[in-house]
Scaffold this motif. Structure first.
Motif, PDB file in Angstrom:
ATOM      1  N   UNK A  23       9.905  -5.290  50.902  1.00 60.30           N
ATOM      2  CA  UNK A  23      10.823  -6.148  50.144  1.00 60.30           C
ATOM      3  C   UNK A  23      12.265  -5.729  50.392  1.00 60.30           C
ATOM      4  N   UNK A  24      12.925  -6.382  51.345  1.00 59.27           N
ATOM      5  CA  UNK A  24      14.349  -6.146  51.553  1.00 59.27           C
ATOM      6  C   UNK A  24      14.690  -4.924  52.372  1.00 59.27           C
ATOM      7  N   UNK A  25      13.683  -4.203  52.888  1.00 55.40           N
ATOM      8  CA  UNK A  25      13.973  -3.042  53.713  1.00 55.40           C
ATOM      9  C   UNK A  25      14.079  -3.460  55.185  1.00 55.40           C
ATOM     10  N   UNK A  26      14.347  -2.496  56.040  1.00 50.71           N
ATOM     11  CA  UNK A  26      14.569  -2.800  57.456  1.00 50.71           C
ATOM     12  C   UNK A  26      13.291  -3.305  58.129  1.00 50.71           C
TER      13      UNK A  26
ATOM     14  N   UNK B  56      16.443 -14.953  48.264  1.00 47.74           N
ATOM     15  CA  UNK B  56      15.689 -15.489  47.130  1.00 47.74           C
ATOM     16  C   UNK B  56      14.195 -15.209  47.269  1.00 47.74           C
ATOM     17  N   UNK B  57      13.681 -15.284  48.514  1.00 51.98           N
ATOM     18  CA  UNK B  57      12.249 -15.027  48.730  1.00 51.98           C
ATOM     19  C   UNK B  57      11.903 -13.568  48.491  1.00 51.98           C
ATOM     20  N   UNK B  58      12.909 -12.695  48.583  1.00 49.61           N
ATOM     21  CA  UNK B  58      12.708 -11.274  48.285  1.00 49.61           C
ATOM     22  C   UNK B  58      12.251 -11.108  46.833  1.00 49.61           C
ATOM     23  N   UNK B  59      12.856 -11.911  45.961  1.00 46.71           N
ATOM     24  CA  UNK B  59      12.507 -11.837  44.536  1.00 46.71           C
ATOM     25  C   UNK B  59      11.071 -12.294  44.309  1.00 46.71           C
ATOM     26  N   UNK B  60      10.625 -13.303  45.073  1.00 46.08           N
ATOM     27  CA  UNK B  60       9.265 -13.827  44.898  1.00 46.08           C
ATOM     28  C   UNK B  60       8.213 -12.917  45.523  1.00 46.08           C
ATOM     29  N   UNK B  61       8.595 -12.130  46.545  1.00 43.26           N
ATOM     30  CA  UNK B  61       7.610 -11.355  47.305  1.00 43.26           C
ATOM     31  C   UNK B  61       6.854 -10.356  46.438  1.00 43.26           C
ATOM     32  N   UNK B  62       7.559  -9.746  45.482  1.00 47.83           N
ATOM     33  CA  UNK B  62       6.915  -8.781  44.581  1.00 47.83           C
ATOM     34  C   UNK B  62       5.788  -9.449  43.796  1.00 47.83           C
TER      35      UNK B  62
ATOM     36  N   UNK C 129      -0.822  -1.439  45.110  1.00 49.39           N
ATOM     37  CA  UNK C 129       0.331  -2.245  45.524  1.00 49.39           C
ATOM     38  C   UNK C 129       1.463  -1.283  45.848  1.00 49.39           C
ATOM     39  N   UNK C 130       1.943  -1.335  47.078  1.00 52.59           N
ATOM     40  CA  UNK C 130       3.052  -0.486  47.505  1.00 52.59           C
ATOM     41  C   UNK C 130       4.267  -1.386  47.711  1.00 52.59           C
ATOM     42  N   UNK C 131       5.301  -1.239  46.902  1.00 50.85           N
ATOM     43  CA  UNK C 131       6.494  -2.088  46.986  1.00 50.85           C
ATOM     44  C   UNK C 131       7.668  -1.273  47.516  1.00 50.85           C
ATOM     45  N   UNK C 132       8.207  -1.706  48.652  1.00 46.02           N
ATOM     46  CA  UNK C 132       9.307  -0.981  49.302  1.00 46.02           C
ATOM     47  C   UNK C 132      10.437  -1.974  49.599  1.00 46.02           C
ATOM     48  N   UNK C 133      11.451  -2.098  48.751  1.00 44.86           N
ATOM     49  CA  UNK C 133      11.687  -1.295  47.572  1.00 44.86           C
ATOM     50  C   UNK C 133      12.104  -2.209  46.418  1.00 44.86           C
ATOM     51  N   UNK C 134      11.863  -1.739  45.201  1.00 44.28           N
ATOM     52  CA  UNK C 134      12.225  -2.524  44.027  1.00 44.28           C
ATOM     53  C   UNK C 134      13.745  -2.618  43.849  1.00 44.28           C
ATOM     54  N   UNK C 135      14.487  -1.714  44.456  1.00 46.54           N
ATOM     55  CA  UNK C 135      15.958  -1.794  44.384  1.00 46.54           C
ATOM     56  C   UNK C 135      16.463  -3.041  45.103  1.00 46.54           C
TER      57      UNK C 135
ATOM     58  N   UNK D 281      11.385  -5.627  35.431  1.00 46.97           N
ATOM     59  CA  UNK D 281      10.691  -4.475  36.011  1.00 46.97           C
ATOM     60  C   UNK D 281       9.419  -4.158  35.222  1.00 46.97           C
ATOM     61  N   UNK D 282       9.536  -4.217  33.884  1.00 44.83           N
ATOM     62  CA  UNK D 282       8.376  -3.933  33.036  1.00 44.83           C
ATOM     63  C   UNK D 282       7.265  -4.952  33.272  1.00 44.83           C
ATOM     64  N   UNK D 283       7.630  -6.231  33.428  1.00 43.45           N
ATOM     65  CA  UNK D 283       6.627  -7.268  33.671  1.00 43.45           C
ATOM     66  C   UNK D 283       5.856  -7.001  34.959  1.00 43.45           C
ATOM     67  N   UNK D 284       6.559  -6.448  35.957  1.00 44.72           N
ATOM     68  CA  UNK D 284       5.881  -6.114  37.220  1.00 44.72           C
ATOM     69  C   UNK D 284       4.932  -4.936  37.034  1.00 44.72           C
ATOM     70  N   UNK D 285       5.437  -3.820  36.516  1.00 43.69           N
ATOM     71  CA  UNK D 285       4.615  -2.606  36.416  1.00 43.69           C
ATOM     72  C   UNK D 285       3.487  -2.741  35.399  1.00 43.69           C
TER      73      UNK D 285
END
Length: 590
Positions: free
Chosen positions: A257-260, A299-305, A324-330, A360-364
């Motif tokens: 998510x949003x990383x290189x 915008x799709x970065x927000x949906x990917x999580x 689920x490994x999310x890289x990165x929530x930042x 963030x809480x809704x995700x975790x």
């Protein structure tokens, strides 16, 4: 049908949308770009578009689909790589080449491939939402369990066996109201709504990752939540790759998510070649990849999580252990901040929206160890969520890190100073914590013996004592310390370099079983205990540090998995002999 009145980057405002609802997916402009309604004000809708909006202008048409953003769930998910809104990137590449064409529409699940469906129930069986009606061997590692969609119940009137596509009818369900529903192997679920379950339990089993500092000092429970914060270059991605490779889960959903982009490339290159130690198959046979890298629409970065965690919940409902490994929530939070700014919402701390913590809480909170839906008494599955946090400059006081720390129960704090010393995983043992220790202690005691947990406590106290002694050493030098304190520093060094330090790129050292971890730690702490006894009898610390067994312990983690038990026993026997010889020699000199 509405008309665009404003375009601001990924935000589009359209009027005449009285027939639409909040969270509806819409098609924007002549190219039918995919968007989602964020909020409504009268007949005016603010829409976040998941594709590049250049060329869009006022007057372009907006058409609502009448449905929320949803994912397709069924056979074909495993081994696939999707973008943030579940478009299959490999299929798109075949159609359009290396670059994604705007507005391209490709179904998430292959509509032509046939799967061998094996019924698990017979005609006349009463079923309810979540019940397994049949199975498909999706990969050599994973059996895909076809479930009755949530909210449906009734009697199976007809069920077939054979090869079908995901849209073919495999069963007919007669509902309690007398209606007939055709069941296929595919179902849809809105990504922003968590899938239901019967009951959530407190996690009691550890997630074995093969990483010694994690499994021993800061364990994560199956169904738990963890964060990996750290500055640039401290090894967040390598830690997450190691978790995805070696964790003892059935399925991994890896969200880039949003990383290189090269980080996702590493996953795509490595996973097909790496062998899962549990199944003997390649790791791709149990992996779903979501790629929404830094060069893809914000915008799709927000949906990917949400896309990733919904797919994970689906496999959890089958009774699997999923990570689920999310890289990165930042980067996800940055996408939230950008959309919030364009919506002209009141900013919170550092410009992030005021609802950052709740999102963030809704995700975790969608993680957990649960009793799955269905008429079966016990079908349990777990969803473990691990999110990387990339604070600017490594500043853990920034809002995303602070909000994450309030939610997750395991915090692996990466340290740039450890990374610069080439100590990996660069997890700082003084700043990290796990709140699962009490709930996991019973499992440790039953499976590894009571000594494992006691050794963990002892190791942590030695590492903490080292931090205090280092301040004294900087003032007066190491030689001025007592022999016992010199031994503490030496054992702490052994724990750091011979135990906690681990090389993710060396086959023997990249994964360490619990048994091996327990024996190696026991070996180091026995050296500590026997040396303390010898020092009390007058043996010099320098002589104890020079014995051959000390060198053997340093090389112990490089011993092959087939040989380590025998080698560790020999090192322990040699250590006792060599220390006893020093004690006897010291006694003769006296």
């Amino acid at each position: 049908m509405g008309k665009i009145v404003k375009v601001s980057g990924p935000l589009v405002v359209a009027t005449g949308m009285s027939d639409a609802n909040m969270a509806d997916v819409v098609r924007v402009g002549e190219q039918h770009l995919i968007g989602e309604i964020l909020n409504m004000n009268g007949d005016s809708a603010s829409i976040q578009v998941y594709e590049e909006t250049s060329g869009l202008g006022p007057g372009a048409e907006v058409v609502t689909t009448g449905a929320p953003l949803s994912v397709e769930l069924g056979p074909g998910l495993i081994e696939n790589i999707y973008d943030g809104i579940q478009r299959p990137l490999e299929e798109i590449m075949k159609l359009t080449g290396s670059n994604i064409t705007r507005g391209v529409e490709v179904p998430a699940l292959n509509r032509e491939k046939k799967w061998d469906f094996v019924p698990e129930v017979k005609a006349g069986t009463k079923v309810t939402g979540g019940d397994i009606i049949g199975t498909v061997q999706e990969t050599t590692s994973i059996v895909h369990r076809i479930m009755v969609p949530v909210g449906m119940s009734g009697t199976i009137e007809e069920i077939k066996e054979g090869s079908f596509t995901v849209l073919d009818t495999v069963a007919v369900l007669k509902t309690d109201k007398g209606e007939k529903k055709e069941l296929t192997m595919m179902q849809k679920w809105p990504v922003r709504i968590g899938r239901p379950y019967k009951r959530k339990y407190a996690p009691t089993k550890p997630l074995c990752t093969g990483q010694r500092i994690i499994d021993t000092l800061f364990p994560l429970a199956k169904g738990g939540t963890a964060a990996v914060p750290g500055p640039f270059g401290s090894g967040k991605t390598v830690v997450q790759h190691a978790l995805a490779k070696w964790s003892d889960v059935d399925i991994v959903v890896y969200i880039g998510c949003g990383e290189r982009g090269n980080e996702m490339t590493d996953v795509l290159r490595e996973f097909p070649e790496l062998i899962d130690p549990r199944t003997g198959e390649t790791l791709m046979k149990r992996t779903v990849l979501i790629a929404n890298t830094s060069d893809m629409p914000v915008a799709a970065r927000e949906a990917s999580i949400y896309t990733g965690i919904t797919i994970a919940e689906y496999f959890r409902d089958m009774g699997y252990d999923v990570a689920v490994i999310a890289d990165s929530t930042s980067r996800w939070a940055e996408a939230l901040r950008e959309m919030s700014g364009r919506l002209e919402e009141m900013p919170g701390e550092e410009g992030y929206p005021a609802y950052l913590s709740s999102r963030l809480a809704q995700f975790y909170e969608r993680a957990g160890w649960v009793n799955c839906l269905g008429s079966e008494e016990e079908r349990r599955g777990s969803l473990t969520a691990v999110g990387a946090v990339s604070p600017p400059g490594g500043d853990l006081s920034e809002p995303v890190s602070q909000a994450t720390m309030r939610i997750v129960k395991v915090f692996w704090s990466l340290d740039s100073s450890l990374a610069y010393r080439r100590h990996f995983p660069a997890i700082n043992w003084l700043r990290s914590y796990s709140l699962y220790l009490d709930s996991l202690k019973v499992w440790y005691d039953e499976n590894l013996g009571g000594s494992f947990f006691k050794n963990r406590v002892k190791a942590m106290s030695i590492l903490q004592e080292e931090a205090s002694l280092n301040e004294i050493v900087q003032l007066v030098g190491k030689d001025s310390l007592s022999p016992a304190d010199q031994l503490t520093l030496e054992v702490a060094k052994m724990l750091r370099e011979d135990y906690l330090q681990q090389n993710a790129f060396v086959d023997i050292d990249s994964f360490s079983t619990y048994d091996r971890q327990a024996k190696l730690m026991s070996l180091i702490l026995k050296y500590d205990a026997q040396c303390r006894e010898a020092i009390a009898k007058g043996v010099s610390a320098a002589d104890l540090f020079a014995i051959d067994a000390r060198v053997g312990i340093g090389r112990a983690k490089s011993v092959s998995p087939d040989e380590y038990s025998r080698v560790y026993e020999k090192i322990e026997a040699d250590m006792e002999t060599q220390i006893a010889a020093l004690v006897e020699k010291g006694g003769l000199e006296d």
